[in-house]
Scaffold this active site. Structure first.
Site, mmCIF file in Angstrom:
data_model
loop_
_atom_site.group_PDB
_atom_site.id
_atom_site.type_symbol
_atom_site.label_atom_id
_atom_site.label_comp_id
_atom_site.label_asym_id
_atom_site.label_seq_id
_atom_site.Cartn_x
_atom_site.Cartn_y
_atom_site.Cartn_z
ATOM 1 N N ARG A 67 0.961 -1.253 -0.004
ATOM 2 C CA ARG A 67 -0.050 0.009 0.074
ATOM 3 C C ARG A 67 0.758 1.476 -0.095
ATOM 4 O O ARG A 67 0.414 2.358 -0.486
ATOM 5 C CB ARG A 67 -0.991 0.245 1.039
ATOM 6 C CG ARG A 67 -2.379 -1.094 1.026
ATOM 7 C CD ARG A 67 -3.106 -1.039 2.271
ATOM 8 N NE ARG A 67 -2.566 -1.768 3.278
ATOM 9 C CZ ARG A 67 -2.539 -3.048 3.528
ATOM 10 N NH1 ARG A 67 -3.150 -3.802 2.779
ATOM 11 N NH2 ARG A 67 -2.033 -3.567 4.586
ATOM 12 N N GLU A 104 4.860 -11.555 15.047
ATOM 13 C CA GLU A 104 4.544 -12.297 16.332
ATOM 14 C C GLU A 104 5.146 -13.776 16.263
ATOM 15 O O GLU A 104 5.491 -14.201 17.355
ATOM 16 C CB GLU A 104 2.978 -12.299 16.289
ATOM 17 C CG GLU A 104 2.502 -12.515 17.517
ATOM 18 C CD GLU A 104 0.818 -12.428 17.447
ATOM 19 O OE1 GLU A 104 0.379 -11.847 16.414
ATOM 20 O OE2 GLU A 104 0.229 -12.806 18.545
HETATM 21 P P1 AMP Z 1 3.979 -3.421 11.672
HETATM 22 O O1 AMP Z 1 5.282 -3.976 10.907
HETATM 23 O O2 AMP Z 1 3.479 -3.898 12.739
HETATM 24 O O3 AMP Z 1 4.238 -2.061 12.043
HETATM 25 O O4 AMP Z 1 2.900 -3.527 10.531
HETATM 26 C C1 AMP Z 1 2.787 -2.499 9.424
HETATM 27 C C2 AMP Z 1 2.507 -3.134 8.291
HETATM 28 O O5 AMP Z 1 1.395 -4.084 8.422
HETATM 29 C C3 AMP Z 1 1.982 -2.023 7.262
HETATM 30 O O6 AMP Z 1 2.464 -2.535 5.954
HETATM 31 C C4 AMP Z 1 0.456 -2.178 7.236
HETATM 32 O O7 AMP Z 1 -0.077 -2.050 5.886
HETATM 33 C C5 AMP Z 1 0.118 -3.675 7.722
HETATM 34 N N1 AMP Z 1 -0.902 -3.436 8.851
HETATM 35 C C6 AMP Z 1 -0.609 -3.767 10.191
HETATM 36 N N2 AMP Z 1 -1.614 -3.545 10.963
HETATM 37 C C7 AMP Z 1 -2.616 -3.205 10.065
HETATM 38 C C8 AMP Z 1 -4.101 -2.702 10.409
HETATM 39 N N3 AMP Z 1 -4.808 -2.906 11.650
HETATM 40 N N4 AMP Z 1 -4.720 -2.254 9.268
HETATM 41 C C9 AMP Z 1 -4.223 -2.394 8.006
HETATM 42 N N5 AMP Z 1 -2.971 -2.758 7.817
HETATM 43 C C10 AMP Z 1 -2.168 -2.972 8.992
#
Ligand code: AMP
Length: 184
Positions: A67, A104
């Site tokens: 995205r 996780e």
């Molecule tokens: P993180 O590495 O945990 O910061 O996760 C970020 C990535 O996961 C991004 O590329 C987001 O598009 C996706 N992501 C994580 N949580 C969500 C959520 N609640 N809604 C949409 N996309 C998410």
């Protein structure tokens, strides 16, 4: 400094759809497809980012798979800059540099082309804005920012449309962080 009005914030926030329990129970997925198809919301967001970053003297925008590619390439075009893809492992065809990050359960990996920001000398000076739709734990963004630095460029800021602030994901990123919307 260019600050979003409450009305503009509401236009963007109101265009994002919450999908409970996707992709698994307990997660509220922030669906940006409804933002992308809403021309007023998309234009409000992209005009805000364009105004913010036009004074940054950037060389490239780098977007995170997938995205981040959408917002990043629109912004790059508006600013007259090139766009670089930071992709999930195994998708890029040329020589890559990779960075692992923890999930996780297990780990994932992102990659960038070794010459994505130009040849070695040009790369030293390349100022890069990193962009993604959302920061949660920050794992993906930390790895992506470190990849930019690994290939010799500088990540001057990491930008997210949404930030799940309670997860403190921004703390690990070795660059200033800007989020358009804070989500509780
Ligand atoms: P993180 O590495 O945990 O910061 O996760 C970020 C990535 O996961 C991004 O590329 C987001 O598009 C996706 N992501 C994580 N949580 C969500 C959520 N609640 N809604 C949409 N996309 C998410």
């Amino acid at each position: 400094m260019n600050i979003l009005t409450t009305e503009e914030k509401n236009i963007i926030l109101g265009s994002i759809r919450d999908i409970p329990d996707f992709p698994k129970p307990g997660i509220i997925f922030k669906d940006i497809t409804t933002l992308l198809s809403n021309s007023e919301a998309l234009n409000t967001l992209m005009s805000h980012l364009e105004k913010r970053y036009k004074s940054y003297d950037l060389d490239y925008i780098a977007g995170i798979d997938a995205r981040g590619f959408i917002f990043g390439s629109i912004l790059a075009d508006r600013l007259g800059l090139g766009f670089v893809t930071i992709r999930k492992k195994g998708k890029l065809p040329y020589t890559t540099v990779a960075e692992k990050y923890s999930l996780e359960y297990g780990f994932d990996e992102v990659e960038v082309h070794i010459d994505a920001f130009g040849d070695t000398e040009a790369t030293q000076d390349a100022k890069v804005l990193l962009i993604d739709d959302l920061i949660a734990t920050g794992g993906t963004a930390v790895a992506a920012a470190s990849l930019i630095n690994k290939v010799g460029a500088t990540c001057v800021e990491a930008c997210f449309i949404m930030e799940l602030g309670f997860l403190n994901g921004r703390e690990g990123i070795d660059a200033p962080v800007y989020s358009v919307l804070e989500i509780d």
